[in-house]
Scaffold this active site. Structure first.
Site, short mmCIF file in Angstrom:
data_model
loop_
_atom_site.label_atom_id
_atom_site.label_comp_id
_atom_site.label_asym_id
_atom_site.label_seq_id
_atom_site.Cartn_x
_atom_site.Cartn_y
_atom_site.Cartn_z
N LYS A 1 -6.10 0.59 -7.32
CA LYS A 1 -4.94 1.42 -6.94
C LYS A 1 -5.33 2.88 -7.09
CE LYS A 1 -2.74 -2.35 -6.46
NZ LYS A 1 -2.28 -2.88 -5.19
N GLY A 2 -5.31 3.59 -5.98
CA GLY A 2 -5.81 4.96 -5.99
C GLY A 2 -7.32 4.92 -5.79
N LYS B 1 0.78 -1.24 0.00
CA LYS B 1 0.00 0.00 0.00
C LYS B 1 0.82 1.29 0.00
CE LYS B 1 -3.38 -0.79 -0.65
NZ LYS B 1 -3.69 -1.39 -2.02
N LYS C 1 -11.05 5.43 -4.09
CA LYS C 1 -11.76 6.56 -3.49
C LYS C 1 -12.38 6.07 -2.17
CE LYS C 1 -11.75 9.07 -7.53
NZ LYS C 1 -10.33 9.08 -7.83
N GLY D 1 2.57 2.22 -2.83
CA GLY D 1 2.78 2.61 -4.23
C GLY D 1 3.63 1.60 -4.97
N THR D 2 3.69 0.37 -4.45
CA THR D 2 4.57 -0.64 -5.05
C THR D 2 4.14 -1.01 -6.47
OG1 THR D 2 3.32 -2.43 -4.02
CG2 THR D 2 5.26 -1.65 -2.83
N THR D 3 2.84 -0.99 -6.74
CA THR D 3 2.38 -1.36 -8.09
C THR D 3 2.72 -0.26 -9.09
OG1 THR D 3 0.54 -2.42 -6.96
CG2 THR D 3 0.42 -2.34 -9.35
N SER E 1 -5.03 2.71 4.24
CA SER E 1 -5.15 2.22 2.88
C SER E 1 -5.28 0.69 2.89
CB SER E 1 -3.93 2.66 2.07
OG SER E 1 -3.87 2.00 0.84
#
Ligand code: A3P
Length: 325
Positions: A276-277, A57, A279, A59-61, A155
């Site tokens: 990812k990202g 969570k 809402k 930002g690894t992707t 997250s």
């Protein structure tokens, strides 16, 4: 003198040396005696030169996607069981052996220039992964990403809800993070998984026990999110990859997604998927205050560690430390 059939002999051996039941794989090509008996069909070119270790969570992707855009960087083939990640060094897959691991990596076309890597976000907080990785790929570079551990926990909780984890659906975020010893075991279990990866200094110190700090890159996840091109310049330098890839031309900010995405030929834009990202509503103040207090000592330790490594403090960490004054 007495001997046994191979399987019985193996049983006998492990009866005598039970501590050796847990293997610690080494690179067969690093020792001549091993290399000489290593099958001709096998190569040691199927091992990664660097690992993205997480935590989840942060930002690894996004980092994974950006790395794949580089012409000399090649990732593992996906493992359908673990949502693409290989997850070799952290769990039971390790017992499947190094052939199993090596089969995830394609044969590089250019063995000297091509750089293989894998991203498994749960390596970061694994007790076993640093020792195991250092044994098999001691020269590998290690990349980790840090964001405010409170935001990471939130997250992660939202991620569990989206995956319909029944405990995450039953309890609100504050109930998860603040549950006490008398709480049901499912809730305590979820709490641990949510909070422990955020003990950043503890986990990084464990990696530093096995890898020199020159092989470790700590990325500020906030910078990765707001200025990925600058982050990727730093990553390329750290990895010493060639040619230099200009991410400023290859990435574009998508206002609808609210994140940076890949600019494809013909002007099309490829963003990460919906997961990812996400809402979701902002974290409530009570949870924020609880977590700020919960992570206080860990954050102090992290600041000392970054200081020791001569690294700048990310802005969230400076803000957390200011609360202590
Ligand atoms: P949220 O979905 O909670 O916003 P990971 O890939 O390690 O699971 O991390 C997911 C997080 O990456 C997302 O968390 C998002 O905030 C962050 N992120 C950073 N850069 C991103 C990008 N370019 N596109 C999508 N998400 C990104």
């Amino acid at each position: 003198l007495q001997t046994l059939r191979p399987i019985q002999l193996a049983h006998k051996y492990f009866e005598l040396f039970p501590e050796q039941k847990d293997p610690l794989w080494q690179n067969p090509c690093d020792d001549r005696r091993h290399r000489d008996i290593w099958s001709r069909d096998k190569t040691c070119g199927h091992l990664p030169k660097f690992l993205v270790i997480g935590p989840q969570k942060t930002g690894t992707t996004a980092l994974y996607l950006f790395l794949l855009m580089h012409p000399s960087i090649i990732s593992n083939l996906p493992n359908p069981k673990t949502f693409e990640e290989v997850q070799f060094f952290n769990g039971n897959n390790y017992h499947k052996g190094i052939d199993w691991y090596m089969n995830f990596f394609p044969t590089p076309l250019n063995i000297t220039a091509d750089v293989l890597f894998e991203k498994s976000a749960s390596y970061f907080h694994s007790e076993d992964a640093p020792k195991r990785a250092a044994s098999l790929i001691p020269k590998a570079k290690i990349i980790t990403i840090l964001i405010d551990p409170s935001d990471r926990a939130y997250s992660w909780y939202q991620h569990q809800r989206s995956h319909e984890d029944s405990t995450a659906l039953k309890f609100n975020f504050y109930e998860v993070i603040a549950s006490n010893d008398g709480a049901p075991s499912e809730l305590k279990g979820l709490q641990k998984k949510c909070l422990i990866p955020g003990w950043y200094a503890v986990h990084i110190e464990r990696w530093l026990k096995y890898f020199p700090s020159s092989q470790l890159l700590i990325i500020d996840g906030q910078q990765l999110r707001s200025d990925p091109a600058a982050t990727m310049d730093g990553v390329q330098k750290f990895l010493s990859v060639a040619p230099h890839y200009n991410y400023s031309d290859a990435l574009t900010f998508d206002p609808q997604k609210g994140f940076w995405c890949q600019l494809l030929d013909g002007g099309k834009i490829k963003c990460l998927g919906k997961s990812k990202g996400r809402k979701y509503p902002p974290m409530d103040q009570e949870s924020r205050a609880f977590l700020s207090n919960y992570y206080r000592d860990h954050n102090v330790e992290l600041s000392k560690l970054l200081h020791r490594l001569g690294q700048p403090l990310p802005s969230w960490l400076r803000q957390e430390l200011q609360k202590l004054r």
